[in-house]
Design an enzyme around this catalytic site. Structure first.
Site, PDB file in Angstrom:
ATOM      1  N   CYS A   1      13.775 -27.010  13.134  1.00 45.94           N
ATOM      2  CA  CYS A   1      12.420 -27.480  12.862  1.00 45.94           C
ATOM      3  C   CYS A   1      12.153 -27.486  11.352  1.00 45.94           C
ATOM      4  O   CYS A   1      12.635 -26.624  10.623  1.00 45.94           O
ATOM      5  CB  CYS A   1      11.404 -26.566  13.540  1.00 45.94           C
ATOM      6  SG  CYS A   1      11.489 -26.569  15.334  1.00 45.94           S
TER       7      CYS A   1
ATOM      8  N   CYS B   1       5.927 -25.555  12.791  1.00 44.58           N
ATOM      9  CA  CYS B   1       6.456 -26.900  12.622  1.00 44.58           C
ATOM     10  C   CYS B   1       5.406 -27.873  13.139  1.00 44.58           C
ATOM     11  O   CYS B   1       4.301 -27.472  13.516  1.00 44.58           O
ATOM     12  CB  CYS B   1       7.787 -27.060  13.367  1.00 44.58           C
ATOM     13  SG  CYS B   1       7.634 -26.938  15.169  1.00 44.58           S
TER      14      CYS B   1
ATOM     15  N   HIS C   1       5.296 -20.906  15.025  1.00 50.14           N
ATOM     16  CA  HIS C   1       6.504 -20.100  15.246  1.00 50.14           C
ATOM     17  C   HIS C   1       6.229 -18.613  15.091  1.00 50.14           C
ATOM     18  O   HIS C   1       6.655 -17.825  15.923  1.00 50.14           O
ATOM     19  CB  HIS C   1       7.603 -20.523  14.271  1.00 50.14           C
ATOM     20  CG  HIS C   1       8.302 -21.780  14.644  1.00 50.14           C
ATOM     21  ND1 HIS C   1       9.648 -21.821  14.904  1.00 50.14           N
ATOM     22  CD2 HIS C   1       7.846 -23.042  14.813  1.00 50.14           C
ATOM     23  CE1 HIS C   1      10.008 -23.073  15.206  1.00 50.14           C
ATOM     24  NE2 HIS C   1       8.926 -23.835  15.150  1.00 50.14           N
TER      25      HIS C   1
ATOM     26  N   HIS D   1       5.750 -22.857  19.429  1.00 51.96           N
ATOM     27  CA  HIS D   1       7.088 -23.439  19.417  1.00 51.96           C
ATOM     28  C   HIS D   1       8.110 -22.451  18.862  1.00 51.96           C
ATOM     29  O   HIS D   1       8.902 -22.767  17.985  1.00 51.96           O
ATOM     30  CB  HIS D   1       7.097 -24.735  18.590  1.00 51.96           C
ATOM     31  CG  HIS D   1       8.269 -25.623  18.873  1.00 51.96           C
ATOM     32  ND1 HIS D   1       9.196 -25.973  17.912  1.00 51.96           N
ATOM     33  CD2 HIS D   1       8.673 -26.227  20.009  1.00 51.96           C
ATOM     34  CE1 HIS D   1      10.118 -26.773  18.444  1.00 51.96           C
ATOM     35  NE2 HIS D   1       9.816 -26.935  19.713  1.00 51.96           N
TER      36      HIS D   1
ATOM     37  N   THR E   1      10.930 -11.203  28.609  1.00 50.93           N
ATOM     38  CA  THR E   1      10.080 -11.135  27.417  1.00 50.93           C
ATOM     39  C   THR E   1       9.022 -12.229  27.436  1.00 50.93           C
ATOM     40  O   THR E   1       7.834 -11.979  27.190  1.00 50.93           O
ATOM     41  CB  THR E   1      10.935 -11.256  26.141  1.00 50.93           C
ATOM     42  OG1 THR E   1      11.781 -10.108  26.031  1.00 50.93           O
ATOM     43  CG2 THR E   1      10.060 -11.351  24.892  1.00 50.93           C
TER      44      THR E   1
ATOM     45  N   TYR F   1       1.962   0.238  29.226  1.00 52.28           N
ATOM     46  CA  TYR F   1       3.273  -0.395  29.343  1.00 52.28           C
ATOM     47  C   TYR F   1       3.654  -0.540  30.817  1.00 52.28           C
ATOM     48  O   TYR F   1       4.169  -1.576  31.241  1.00 52.28           O
ATOM     49  CB  TYR F   1       4.334   0.434  28.614  1.00 52.28           C
ATOM     50  CG  TYR F   1       4.162   0.493  27.125  1.00 52.28           C
ATOM     51  CD1 TYR F   1       4.713  -0.481  26.298  1.00 52.28           C
ATOM     52  CD2 TYR F   1       3.437   1.529  26.517  1.00 52.28           C
ATOM     53  CE1 TYR F   1       4.558  -0.428  24.919  1.00 52.28           C
ATOM     54  CE2 TYR F   1       3.282   1.587  25.146  1.00 52.28           C
ATOM     55  CZ  TYR F   1       3.843   0.604  24.352  1.00 52.28           C
ATOM     56  OH  TYR F   1       3.675   0.658  22.996  1.00 52.28           O
TER      57      TYR F   1
ATOM     58  N   ASN G   1       7.446  -9.394  19.630  1.00 49.35           N
ATOM     59  CA  ASN G   1       6.384 -10.394  19.718  1.00 49.35           C
ATOM     60  C   ASN G   1       6.253 -11.147  18.389  1.00 49.35           C
ATOM     61  O   ASN G   1       5.927 -10.547  17.362  1.00 49.35           O
ATOM     62  CB  ASN G   1       5.058  -9.702  20.059  1.00 49.35           C
ATOM     63  CG  ASN G   1       3.870 -10.649  20.057  1.00 49.35           C
ATOM     64  OD1 ASN G   1       4.027 -11.868  20.154  1.00 49.35           O
ATOM     65  ND2 ASN G   1       2.682 -10.090  19.961  1.00 49.35           N
TER      66      ASN G   1
ATOM     67  N   HIS H   1      -1.231  -5.301  20.454  1.00 50.40           N
ATOM     68  CA  HIS H   1      -1.974  -4.099  20.077  1.00 50.40           C
ATOM     69  C   HIS H   1      -2.788  -3.538  21.236  1.00 50.40           C
ATOM     70  O   HIS H   1      -3.215  -2.377  21.182  1.00 50.40           O
ATOM     71  CB  HIS H   1      -2.904  -4.401  18.890  1.00 50.40           C
ATOM     72  CG  HIS H   1      -3.904  -5.476  19.162  1.00 50.40           C
ATOM     73  ND1 HIS H   1      -3.613  -6.821  19.039  1.00 50.40           N
ATOM     74  CD2 HIS H   1      -5.205  -5.411  19.576  1.00 50.40           C
ATOM     75  CE1 HIS H   1      -4.679  -7.532  19.339  1.00 50.40           C
ATOM     76  NE2 HIS H   1      -5.657  -6.708  19.677  1.00 50.40           N
TER      77      HIS H   1
ATOM     78  N   SER I   1       0.351   5.174  28.974  1.00 56.00           N
ATOM     79  CA  SER I   1      -0.424   5.602  30.136  1.00 56.00           C
ATOM     80  C   SER I   1      -0.969   7.010  29.964  1.00 56.00           C
ATOM     81  O   SER I   1      -1.931   7.401  30.631  1.00 56.00           O
ATOM     82  CB  SER I   1       0.431   5.518  31.406  1.00 56.00           C
ATOM     83  OG  SER I   1       1.606   6.291  31.264  1.00 56.00           O
TER      84      SER I   1
ATOM     85  N   GLU J   1     -12.155  -4.854  18.334  1.00 56.53           N
ATOM     86  CA  GLU J   1     -12.388  -5.483  19.634  1.00 56.53           C
ATOM     87  C   GLU J   1     -13.372  -4.680  20.472  1.00 56.53           C
ATOM     88  O   GLU J   1     -14.164  -5.256  21.229  1.00 56.53           O
ATOM     89  CB  GLU J   1     -11.064  -5.655  20.375  1.00 56.53           C
ATOM     90  CG  GLU J   1     -10.142  -6.647  19.697  1.00 56.53           C
ATOM     91  CD  GLU J   1      -8.905  -6.959  20.515  1.00 56.53           C
ATOM     92  OE1 GLU J   1      -8.746  -6.401  21.624  1.00 56.53           O
ATOM     93  OE2 GLU J   1      -8.091  -7.777  20.046  1.00 56.53           O
TER      94      GLU J   1
END
Length: 235
Positions: A32, A51, A56, A116, A126, A145, A168, A177, A182, A203
């Site tokens: 790209c 791109c 990306h 992309h 993943t 998790y 990520n 984040h 747990s 947040e």
């Protein structure tokens, strides 16, 4: 009031039944031509690479120390460069980040930038985990998790979820984040725990009801995790 594991499960099932997905354009059949843009934010400089087909990567350079005690986000991100040079995916991503930091109510009316990156071009755990996180865990919420592993169809794969968070390519946009331990511990974060704490506090203020779906802790920011914990912490 916190979000229950049952609510998350139902959202996950609706997501499986829904044809709507963030747009992933084209295939990685050739190299790209990349464009880059840096924006200033409350967290410091954020670099976006894209791109013509999509975004990306988002990189948090972390040159500012987040003020976890701030009551509101600092002034609007400043674009470092000429807006006329930006491709459509870059413009969409800058607009999305601007809204995230300062006008979260506008996020529902903004399209997610087209994506992309190679990780989204192939069928993998993943990719499944990142999509599920993006579509199911909302602003102001957290997920463990183990819960995210279950939502992705592999309840025993909490450590694999940690690996997915660590790789990520689009932090904040895909909200790694929001994934915590747990036990109630915050867990690690690729851009640093102070950044993770700032994002969760930001947040929580925006949603006015930070939540902890199914965890053993109460509402609010997860507590820091001492070194040597048994759960995979890295995102």
């Amino acid at each position: 009031m916190g979000t229950s594991p049952g609510d998350l499960l139902m959202r996950g099932l609706r997501h499986l039944a829904s044809p709507g997905q963030p747009e992933v354009r084209g295939r990685m059949d050739k190299t790209c031509k990349m464009n880059y843009k840096v924006v200033d934010s409350p967290l410091g400089e954020i670099e976006i690479s894209a791109c013509e087909q999509g975004v990306h990567e988002i990189r948090l350079h972390g040159r500012k120390t987040p003020d976890t005690g701030a009551t509101e986000a600092p002034p609007l991100p400043e674009l470092l460069g000429c807006p006329g040079e930006m491709t459509a995916p870059l413009k969409q991503c800058v607009a999305w980040l601007d809204a995230y930091f300062h006008e979260p109510a506008a996020l529902k009316d903004l399209p997610l930038p087209a994506i992309h990156h190679p990780v989204f071009q192939r069928d993998s755990f993943t990719r499944q985990v990142l999509w599920k996180l993006l579509k199911v865990v909302r602003l102001g919420e957290t997920v463990s998790y183990r819960q995210l592993a279950a939502l992705a169809g592999r309840p025993r794969a909490a450590r694999a979820v940690g690996g997915a968070m660590r790789t990520n390519p689009l932090p904040i946009l895909i909200p790694c984040h929001r994934v915590v331990c747990s036990s109630g511990a915050m867990g690690n974060y690729s851009a640093g725990r102070a950044t993770k704490e700032w994002l969760l506090a930001h947040e929580g203020r925006l949603a006015e009801k930070p939540s902890c779906p199914g965890g053993s802790r109460g509402g609010g920011i997860p507590r820091p995790q001492p070194a040597g914990g048994t759960e995979d912490l890295w995102e």
